[in-house]
Design a protein around this motif. Structure first.
Motif, short mmCIF file in Angstrom:
data_model
loop_
_atom_site.label_atom_id
_atom_site.label_comp_id
_atom_site.label_asym_id
_atom_site.label_seq_id
_atom_site.Cartn_x
_atom_site.Cartn_y
_atom_site.Cartn_z
N PRO A 34 8.75 5.96 13.39
CA PRO A 34 7.57 6.34 12.60
C PRO A 34 7.58 7.82 12.21
O PRO A 34 7.21 8.16 11.08
CB PRO A 34 6.41 6.02 13.55
N GLN A 35 8.03 8.71 13.09
CA GLN A 35 8.06 10.13 12.78
C GLN A 35 9.11 10.44 11.72
O GLN A 35 8.87 11.21 10.78
CB GLN A 35 8.34 10.96 14.04
N GLU A 36 10.29 9.84 11.85
CA GLU A 36 11.35 10.05 10.86
C GLU A 36 10.91 9.55 9.49
O GLU A 36 11.17 10.18 8.46
CB GLU A 36 12.63 9.32 11.29
N ALA A 37 10.23 8.40 9.48
CA ALA A 37 9.73 7.86 8.20
C ALA A 37 8.68 8.78 7.60
O ALA A 37 8.70 9.05 6.39
CB ALA A 37 9.15 6.46 8.43
N LEU A 38 7.78 9.28 8.44
CA LEU A 38 6.71 10.14 7.95
C LEU A 38 7.26 11.43 7.34
O LEU A 38 6.70 11.97 6.37
CB LEU A 38 5.73 10.46 9.09
N GLU A 39 8.36 11.93 7.90
CA GLU A 39 9.00 13.12 7.34
C GLU A 39 9.49 12.88 5.91
O GLU A 39 9.72 13.82 5.15
CB GLU A 39 10.17 13.55 8.23
N ARG A 40 9.64 11.60 5.55
CA ARG A 40 10.06 11.22 4.19
C ARG A 40 8.89 10.65 3.40
O ARG A 40 9.08 9.98 2.38
CB ARG A 40 11.20 10.20 4.28
N ASP A 41 7.67 10.90 3.90
CA ASP A 41 6.45 10.42 3.24
C ASP A 41 6.42 8.90 3.14
O ASP A 41 6.01 8.33 2.12
CB ASP A 41 6.28 11.05 1.86
N ILE A 42 6.83 8.24 4.21
CA ILE A 42 6.76 6.79 4.30
C ILE A 42 5.97 6.44 5.56
O ILE A 42 6.24 6.98 6.64
CB ILE A 42 8.16 6.15 4.39
N TYR A 43 5.00 5.53 5.43
CA TYR A 43 4.20 5.10 6.57
C TYR A 43 4.74 3.75 7.05
O TYR A 43 4.95 2.83 6.26
CB TYR A 43 2.73 4.97 6.15
N ASN A 48 -6.76 2.69 6.40
CA ASN A 48 -6.71 4.13 6.68
C ASN A 48 -6.11 4.91 5.52
O ASN A 48 -6.62 5.98 5.14
CB ASN A 48 -5.90 4.39 7.96
N LEU A 49 -5.03 4.40 4.94
CA LEU A 49 -4.37 5.12 3.85
C LEU A 49 -5.24 5.19 2.60
O LEU A 49 -5.24 6.20 1.89
CB LEU A 49 -3.03 4.45 3.52
N LEU A 50 -5.99 4.13 2.32
CA LEU A 50 -6.80 4.10 1.11
C LEU A 50 -8.03 4.98 1.21
O LEU A 50 -8.75 5.16 0.22
CB LEU A 50 -7.16 2.66 0.74
N GLU A 51 -8.27 5.56 2.36
CA GLU A 51 -9.31 6.59 2.47
C GLU A 51 -8.80 7.93 1.93
O GLU A 51 -9.59 8.80 1.55
CB GLU A 51 -9.75 6.75 3.93
N LYS A 52 -7.46 8.10 1.89
CA LYS A 52 -6.86 9.36 1.45
C LYS A 52 -6.08 9.22 0.14
O LYS A 52 -5.88 10.21 -0.56
CB LYS A 52 -5.90 9.89 2.53
N PHE A 53 -5.62 7.99 -0.16
CA PHE A 53 -4.80 7.76 -1.35
C PHE A 53 -5.52 6.79 -2.29
O PHE A 53 -6.38 6.02 -1.88
CB PHE A 53 -3.44 7.17 -0.95
N ASP A 54 -5.11 6.83 -3.56
CA ASP A 54 -5.70 5.92 -4.55
C ASP A 54 -5.07 4.54 -4.52
O ASP A 54 -5.71 3.54 -4.85
CB ASP A 54 -5.53 6.51 -5.96
N ARG A 55 -3.78 4.48 -4.14
CA ARG A 55 -3.07 3.21 -4.18
C ARG A 55 -1.89 3.25 -3.21
O ARG A 55 -1.50 4.32 -2.74
CB ARG A 55 -2.59 2.90 -5.60
N ILE A 56 -1.32 2.07 -2.95
CA ILE A 56 -0.22 1.95 -1.99
C ILE A 56 0.90 1.10 -2.59
O ILE A 56 0.63 0.03 -3.16
CB ILE A 56 -0.69 1.29 -0.68
N VAL A 57 2.13 1.56 -2.45
CA VAL A 57 3.32 0.74 -2.71
C VAL A 57 3.88 0.34 -1.35
O VAL A 57 4.25 1.20 -0.55
CB VAL A 57 4.37 1.50 -3.53
N SER A 58 3.93 -0.95 -1.09
CA SER A 58 4.32 -1.47 0.22
C SER A 58 5.63 -2.26 0.06
O SER A 58 5.64 -3.35 -0.51
CB SER A 58 3.20 -2.36 0.76
N VAL A 59 6.72 -1.69 0.57
CA VAL A 59 8.07 -2.25 0.36
C VAL A 59 8.56 -2.88 1.66
O VAL A 59 8.54 -2.22 2.71
CB VAL A 59 9.04 -1.16 -0.12
#
Length: 276
Positions: free
Chosen positions: A16-25, A75-86
């Motif tokens: 999770p930390q490595e992914a977050l460093e690349r702006d991926i949740y 949680n993410l949609l409280e801070k972002f307008d939209r989500i791309v989920s791959v």
């Protein structure tokens, strides 16, 4: 400009930390050991999964929890307008189906994309989605815009032994016996969302050579590459040497993650590639 969050499941092969460093949740897959379920990277580490396999315990995987994913989206949609989920290929897992079901609750603000691959292949798809959105591709056309790259992504996987494919029921007892006797290993290909046997190699080093040859044949003009391994850093470095040539860019070396290692076992190496 709309703010977009990017989500992937833990078949990505990063913590999770490595992914977050690349702006991926990251949302965790489920790892099942002797009937007990654990959330990947949250309740169990890759090394613990490998240790369980080496100890002879039964290890398998299951898809993400809808509850975990819904909480992450909320949680993410409280801070972002939209989500791309791959997510991992829908032909290998029910993860995409679960994600689409959860996404319906958020009124079009979540777009679920079937990567048709896993591990490093997910990274290539996510990066392409970022590029297309930054270039002005519309939200409704995003999947269509990503498709040409996604269809050209390839994965090549070499298990170190037939033992774990046999345990998981993917090869029969006779095939396992003969293969072990002759030291034959399958070179597997991840293509169009499926994992298929590509070649058989007599021994580990021959398998790596055939893997490198298959890669060069698929990408004669070079490629971007992510290498992955399950407790086999030496093997992955040997593979890196075999594919090193002009035009080949190794962007990352990471864990296979339970999605691969649970089925092919400790010692596995993998290569995921996309056109430059």
């Amino acid at each position: 400009m709309e703010r977009t969050a990017f989500v992937a499941d833990s078949t990505l092969g990063l913590s999770p930390q490595e992914a977050l460093e690349r702006d991926i949740y990251l949302v965790p897959q489920q790892v099942i050991i002797e009937g007990q379920s654990y959330r990947d990277f949250v309740e169990i580490t890759p090394s613990q999964v490998i240790e369980a396999q080496l100890a002879g315990k039964k290890v398998s995987t299951s898809q993400i929890s809808a509850t975990d994913l819904e909480a992450l989206y909320s949680n993410l949609l409280e801070k972002f307008d939209r989500i791309v989920s791959v997510h991992v290929s829908s032909k290998l897992s029910g993860t995409c189906s679960t994600a689409r079901m959860v996404a319906e609750k958020f009124g079009g603000r979540v777009k679920v994309i079937d990567s048709l691959t896993l591990n490093g292949g997910l990274s290539f798809v996510i990066e392409e989605a970022r590029r297309k959105l930054a270039a002005g591709v519309s939200w409704d056309r995003l999947e269509e815009a990503i498709a040409p790259l996604a269809q050209r992504i390839r994965g090549f996987v070499l298990p170190a032994t037939l033992e774990y494919l046999h345990r998981g029921g993917r090869i029969g007892g006779l095939q396992h016996f003969i293969g072990s006797l002759l030291k034959l290993l399958p070179v597997l290909e991840v293509r169009d969302g499926l994992v298929r046997p590509l070649e058989r190699a007599r021994g580990w080093h021959k398998g790596l050579q055939q893997m490198a040859e298959a890669f060069r044949k698929a990408f004669p003009e070079g490629a971007r590459v992510v290498l992955a391994h399950a407790y086999n850093s030496q093997g992955v470095e040997e593979l890196r040497r075999l594919i090193s040539q002009e035009g080949v860019v190794v962007e990352d070396v990471r864990e296979c993650g339970p999605a691969v290692a649970a089925h092919t076992g400790p010692g596995t190496v993998a290569l995921f590639a996309a056109p430059r």
